[in-house]
Motif scaffolding. Structure first.
Motif, short mmCIF file in Angstrom:
data_model
loop_
_atom_site.label_atom_id
_atom_site.label_comp_id
_atom_site.label_asym_id
_atom_site.label_seq_id
_atom_site.Cartn_x
_atom_site.Cartn_y
_atom_site.Cartn_z
N ARG A 46 -23.38 15.71 37.00
CA ARG A 46 -22.75 15.40 35.71
C ARG A 46 -23.21 14.05 35.18
NH1 ARG A 46 -16.59 16.72 37.15
NH2 ARG A 46 -16.19 15.97 35.03
N LEU A 47 -23.45 13.10 36.06
CA LEU A 47 -23.98 11.82 35.61
C LEU A 47 -25.43 11.95 35.15
CD1 LEU A 47 -22.48 9.38 38.26
CD2 LEU A 47 -21.88 9.55 35.85
N GLU A 48 -26.14 12.88 35.76
CA GLU A 48 -27.51 13.16 35.31
C GLU A 48 -27.48 13.75 33.90
OE1 GLU A 48 -31.53 15.48 36.90
OE2 GLU A 48 -29.60 15.82 37.88
N GLU A 49 -26.52 14.62 33.63
CA GLU A 49 -26.38 15.18 32.28
C GLU A 49 -26.09 14.10 31.26
OE1 GLU A 49 -23.27 18.04 32.57
OE2 GLU A 49 -24.59 19.67 33.24
N ARG A 50 -25.38 13.04 31.69
CA ARG A 50 -25.02 11.95 30.78
C ARG A 50 -26.05 10.82 30.78
NH1 ARG A 50 -18.46 11.79 32.03
NH2 ARG A 50 -18.19 14.04 31.85
N SER A 51 -27.19 11.06 31.45
CA SER A 51 -28.34 10.14 31.45
C SER A 51 -28.09 8.82 32.16
CB SER A 51 -28.81 9.88 30.01
OG SER A 51 -29.22 11.07 29.38
N GLU A 91 -17.58 10.56 25.18
CA GLU A 91 -17.59 11.26 26.46
C GLU A 91 -19.01 11.40 27.00
OE1 GLU A 91 -15.44 14.95 26.16
OE2 GLU A 91 -13.87 14.05 24.92
N ASP A 92 -19.83 12.20 26.34
CA ASP A 92 -21.15 12.53 26.89
C ASP A 92 -22.02 11.31 27.15
OD1 ASP A 92 -20.30 15.10 26.68
OD2 ASP A 92 -21.58 15.64 24.99
N TYR A 93 -22.09 10.39 26.18
CA TYR A 93 -23.02 9.27 26.31
C TYR A 93 -22.32 7.91 26.34
CZ TYR A 93 -26.76 12.59 25.80
OH TYR A 93 -27.62 13.65 26.01
N HIS A 94 -21.00 7.93 26.55
CA HIS A 94 -20.28 6.66 26.56
C HIS A 94 -20.75 5.75 27.70
CE1 HIS A 94 -16.90 3.88 27.32
NE2 HIS A 94 -16.81 3.90 26.01
N GLY A 95 -20.99 6.33 28.87
CA GLY A 95 -21.43 5.52 30.01
C GLY A 95 -22.77 4.86 29.77
N LEU A 96 -23.71 5.61 29.21
CA LEU A 96 -25.04 5.07 28.93
C LEU A 96 -24.96 3.97 27.87
CD1 LEU A 96 -28.05 5.40 29.62
CD2 LEU A 96 -28.20 7.04 27.74
N ILE A 97 -24.17 4.19 26.85
CA ILE A 97 -23.98 3.18 25.82
C ILE A 97 -23.34 1.93 26.40
CG2 ILE A 97 -22.67 2.64 23.71
CD1 ILE A 97 -23.09 5.64 22.93
N ASP A 98 -22.32 2.13 27.25
CA ASP A 98 -21.63 0.99 27.85
C ASP A 98 -22.56 0.21 28.76
OD1 ASP A 98 -19.25 -0.48 27.89
OD2 ASP A 98 -18.65 0.37 29.80
N LEU A 99 -23.47 0.88 29.43
CA LEU A 99 -24.44 0.19 30.29
C LEU A 99 -25.30 -0.75 29.46
CD1 LEU A 99 -25.29 0.20 33.29
CD2 LEU A 99 -27.06 1.85 32.67
N CYS A 100 -25.67 -0.33 28.27
CA CYS A 100 -26.43 -1.20 27.36
C CYS A 100 -25.58 -2.37 26.89
CB CYS A 100 -26.91 -0.41 26.14
SG CYS A 100 -28.16 0.83 26.45
N ARG A 101 -24.37 -2.08 26.48
CA ARG A 101 -23.51 -3.11 25.90
C ARG A 101 -23.14 -4.19 26.89
NH1 ARG A 101 -19.12 0.79 23.47
NH2 ARG A 101 -17.88 -1.11 23.35
#
Length: 225
Positions: A59-64, A162-172
């Motif tokens: 699931r984390l792979e799906e969310r990049s 949901e889907d890309y919140h983690g990836l966005i947060d990693l950038c922020r």
């Protein structure tokens, strides 16, 4: 934690629990970018079998947030300049749209909540001006997620919150270590909230797009290649 929260946690699916813990470990830097996610190690750490762990990794792979390399297994994503640029280009377009829709649909209590949170943010900043961590990680509301939710568009909400919140947060999170960008972001948040509160969709979209474009440039300017 309340009794209800304890009850809910007891019935939370194991894979969801593992997903949340693994995601937090990545976002907090406990598992650094490029690091291999060792299934035996994570199974021991979380006290779970391989099956829910593998589901969480999938699931984390799906969310990049995780990439899978042949013969090397799953690794935490490494954000290079191209990835950051691509992510923020998409954010600028989609969150600009969300801000436009929020200006048309947000309720007064939601506006009040945004303004109250912004005031608390400024007070925290004034109390500890040299510590950028006081402004964002401990804030009890995520402006971007709140604005997206106020758009009332279920697809925007799912995509960004949901889907890309983690990836966005990693950038922020890279920006929260820099006091200058932290303070500029607060001013930009104020202008976005003002435009939304004025029910001005064009200005809401413009201020959001400018905010994200400046954030993108700040990250790119400060990346170590």
């Amino acid at each position: 934690m309340s009794a209800k929260e304890d009850f809910d946690r007891e019935w939370e699916p194991v894979s969801d629990n593992v997903l949340a813990r693994l995601r937090d470990a990545i976002l907090e830097g406990e598992i650094p970018p490029g690091a291999k996610i060792s299934e035996p190690e994570m199974s021991r750490k979380f006290g779970v079998s391989r099956a829910p762990l593998r589901e969480a990794i999938r699931r984390l792979e799906e969310r990049s947030l995780v990439t899978r390399i042949p013969r090397q297994g799953a690794r935490v994503v490494v954000l290079d300049a191209k990835k950051v640029n691509d992510i923020f280009q998409l954010r600028e377009a989609i969150e600009g749209m969300a801000a436009r829709e929020a200006a048309l649909r947000i309720t007064q209590p939601e506006i009040d909540q945004l303004r109250e949170a912004l005031e608390r943010q400024w007070l925290a900043r004034q109390a500890m001006p040299d510590d950028p961590a006081t402004s964002f990680p401990n804030l009890d509301i995520d402006y971007h997620s709140a604005i997206v939710r106020a758009s009332r568009n279920e697809f925007l909400i799912k995509f960004l919150s949901e889907d890309y919140h983690g990836l966005i947060d990693l950038c922020r999170r890279q920006q929260r270590r820099r006091p200058q960008r932290t303070e500029r972001s607060m001013h930009e948040h104020q202008r976005i909230v003002d435009a939304i509160a004025d029910r001005d969709p064009e200005m809401a979209e413009l201020t959001m797009r400018r905010h994200i474009a400046r954030a993108r440039q700040d990250i790119l300017d400060n990346m170590t290649m």
